[in-house]
Design an enzyme around this catalytic site. Structure first.
Site, short mmCIF file in Angstrom:
data_model
loop_
_atom_site.label_atom_id
_atom_site.label_comp_id
_atom_site.label_asym_id
_atom_site.label_seq_id
_atom_site.Cartn_x
_atom_site.Cartn_y
_atom_site.Cartn_z
N GLU A 162 0.80 -1.24 0.00
CA GLU A 162 0.00 0.00 0.00
C GLU A 162 0.83 1.28 0.00
O GLU A 162 0.73 2.11 0.91
CB GLU A 162 -0.97 -0.02 1.19
CG GLU A 162 -1.98 -1.13 1.08
CD GLU A 162 -3.10 -1.03 2.12
OE1 GLU A 162 -2.95 -0.29 3.08
OE2 GLU A 162 -4.12 -1.70 1.91
N GLU A 373 -5.82 -8.45 -0.15
CA GLU A 373 -6.55 -8.20 1.10
C GLU A 373 -7.98 -7.80 0.76
O GLU A 373 -8.21 -6.99 -0.13
CB GLU A 373 -5.95 -7.04 1.91
CG GLU A 373 -4.66 -7.33 2.61
CD GLU A 373 -4.11 -6.12 3.38
OE1 GLU A 373 -4.91 -5.31 3.90
OE2 GLU A 373 -2.88 -6.02 3.46
C1 BG6 Z 1 -4.67 -2.42 4.99
C2 BG6 Z 1 -3.36 -2.83 5.59
O1 BG6 Z 1 -4.58 -1.07 4.70
O2 BG6 Z 1 -5.78 -2.37 5.77
C3 BG6 Z 1 -3.49 -3.69 6.84
O3 BG6 Z 1 -2.55 -3.48 4.66
C4 BG6 Z 1 -4.60 -3.17 7.71
O4 BG6 Z 1 -2.25 -3.70 7.48
C5 BG6 Z 1 -5.91 -3.20 6.91
O5 BG6 Z 1 -4.76 -3.89 8.90
C6 BG6 Z 1 -7.11 -2.71 7.66
O6 BG6 Z 1 -6.88 -1.45 8.19
P1 BG6 Z 1 -7.06 -1.18 9.74
O7 BG6 Z 1 -6.56 0.19 9.97
O8 BG6 Z 1 -8.50 -1.31 10.00
O9 BG6 Z 1 -6.25 -2.21 10.45
#
Ligand code: BG6
Length: 473
Positions: A162, A373
């Site tokens: 990211e 993800e």
């Molecule tokens: C992504 C990241 O942006 O979102 C993760 O790669 C992160 O590391 C995930 O955990 C969700 O975001 P957050 O802030 O809710 O943990």
């Protein structure tokens, strides 16, 4: 009639090192900037996280029971090189060998992220970390080391997680001294260092292991116009340009979009490129495009007189609290999308946006794609019957898998899907209050409890999805 998912489709799940491993200062690991930054957050502590470092064998057994075909995880740079470079830490190197071997023995394809925000703190101390161009060479050396060391067992390497979020939330994802935090030009300069680190790493890795597949992973949030007024439509185009394409084009085309460069020049924010950078960027063209997808955004027109607002101000928001939307004067202002429901943390839920993003990106770049993800952060509850009934997560994931199938039917070459996350981990913005896992980890932010693993309802649901190759969902 849907074509469905190919027989070799990689059904996966993901995590990142500092969010799950713990053991932040064990077995020779150096501190990372996330170890330091997390201590300054309301929940932060990376010393235990989900204790995956000590329990990885148990965790891989659970992956096997789930039927995972792929596991995406990140390697902690300071676990390998405590000082950022120089002598590798044998215990750190051994840990990832054991993890990868364990995955391979269970028939799970490892997908390795080289960098998920955890820069060695030693490099911050030495030259300011990502603010200094020297970091590119250090990252490339580290990347080549990983390829040499693990490349006979790992086919897919993701360079940087990211980059666009790292830019957008630059004081949360990087250590930036307070007196520099308002220097917008430096922020773009730092972003260019990431671009060049990716390119240089691709070149070095290909020299040692030409057979591995390399890509970067942006967080993609397609921007819709708030209304059909031409000004709002242009604002959405600007948001797509400066939030998505500006970071993805370098990986996929080996150049920045010209409109983006023009905007930065007009705004007096153009960063410095060195002779040879353009050629090197071409060497960094990726073999695949990995995408993290959580949500879409909505944009409206805004004139140059509006006040700039940063998205990072929203980090600790809870439902109904989102008051600040990113605003870039003269370009776009994000705003609430009245059409979409939101999660417990005010993130819009938009499976259609996934079809939109995948088809758009595939047309633009034409390379195989992976979802690295996708998941739902929620306030899960461990009930008295020792279960976690997360029907809302199942619904969220099902809707997104339906969207994936539509994209595949429309011709997108998609080879993997990783849900975020395999097990509960320390959310980057909300700690353990916000859970993403298919597996519950019994701990709270301040109370470590017993860290036991509990399979959520979504675990059993995903198990069946995988067993039926996506047909039953
Ligand atoms: C992504 C990241 O942006 O979102 C993760 O790669 C992160 O590391 C995930 O955990 C969700 O975001 P957050 O802030 O809710 O943990």
């Amino acid at each position: 009639m849907s074509k469905g998912f190919g027989k070799d489709f990689l059904w996966g799940a993901a995590t990142s090192a500092y969010q799950v491993e713990g053991a932040a200062q064990e077995d020779g690991k150096g501190l990372s900037q996330q170890d330091v930054l997390s201590r300054q957050s309301p929940f932060g502590d990376t010393s235990m996280a989900s204790d995956h470092y000590h329990r990885f064998r148990e965790d891989v057994k659970l992956m096997q029971e789930l039927g995972l075909k792929a596991y995406r995880f990140s390697i902690s740079w300071p676990r390998i090189f405590p000082d950022g470079r120089g002598e590798p830490n044998p215990q750190g190197v051994k840990f990832y060998h054991e993890l990868i071997d364990c995955l391979c023995e269970c028939g799970i394809t490892p997908i390795v992220t080289m960098y998920h925000y955890d820069l060695p703190w030693a490099l911050v101390q030495e030259y300011g970390g990502w603010l200094d161009r020297r970091v590119c060479a250090d990252f490339a050396r580290y990347a080549a080391f990983l390829a040499r060391e693990y490349g006979d067992k790992v086919k897919y390497f993701i360079t940087v997680n990211e980059q666009n979020i790292i830019y957008r939330m630059w004081t949360r994802k990087n250590y930036i001294p307070e007196q520099l935090q308002h220097d917008e030009k430096l922020r773009w300069q730092m972003n260019h260092h990431y671009t060049m680190a990716h390119a240089l790493a691709c070149r070095e890795v290909r020299q040692v292991r030409p057979e591995v597949k390399l890509g970067g992973v942006p967080a993609v949030e397609p921007a819709y116009p708030l209304t059909c007024s031409p000004a709002d439509c242009m604002a959405a185009a600007n948001a797509n340009l400066m939030r998505n394409y500006f970071f993805i084009d370098p990986y996929m085309k080996g150049s920045y979009p010209v409109q983006g460069l023009s905007y930065l020049e007009d705004a007096g924010l153009l960063f410095q490129m060195e002779p040879g950078d353009e050629g090197l960027m071409k060497e960094g063209i990726s073999d695949f495009l990995a995408v993290n997808y959580y949500r879409s955004v909505c944009a409206r027109a805004c004139d140059k007189k509006e006040i700039r607002q940063d998205q990072e101000l929203n980090l600790y928001g809870v439902k109904g609290s989102q008051k600040v939307f990113e605003t870039v004067p003269g370009m776009y202002a994000l705003c609430k999308n009245p059409e979409l429901k939101t999660t417990d943390w005010d993130w819009p839920m938009d499976p259609d946006g996934l079809v939109y993003a995948l088809t758009d990106l595939y047309e633009r770049y034409g390379k195989p794609m992976m979802i690295a993800e996708n998941g739902l952060g929620a306030r899960d509850v461990l009930t008295e019957d020792g279960a976690v009934h997360d029907a809302y997560r199942i619904e969220f994931l099902r809707d997104h898998l339906n969207a994936l199938e539509r994209a595949v039917d429309l011709g997108v070459d998609l080879f993997a899907y990783c849900t975020w996350s395999f097990l509960d981990l320390m959310s980057t913005s909300n700690g353990y209050a916000k859970r993403y896992g298919l597996i519950y980890v019994n701990r709270e932010d301040k109370d470590l409890k017993d860290l036991a693993r509990v399979k959520k309802d979504s675990f059993y649901w995903y198990q069946n999805v995988i067993a039926s190759n996506g047909r039953e969902r």
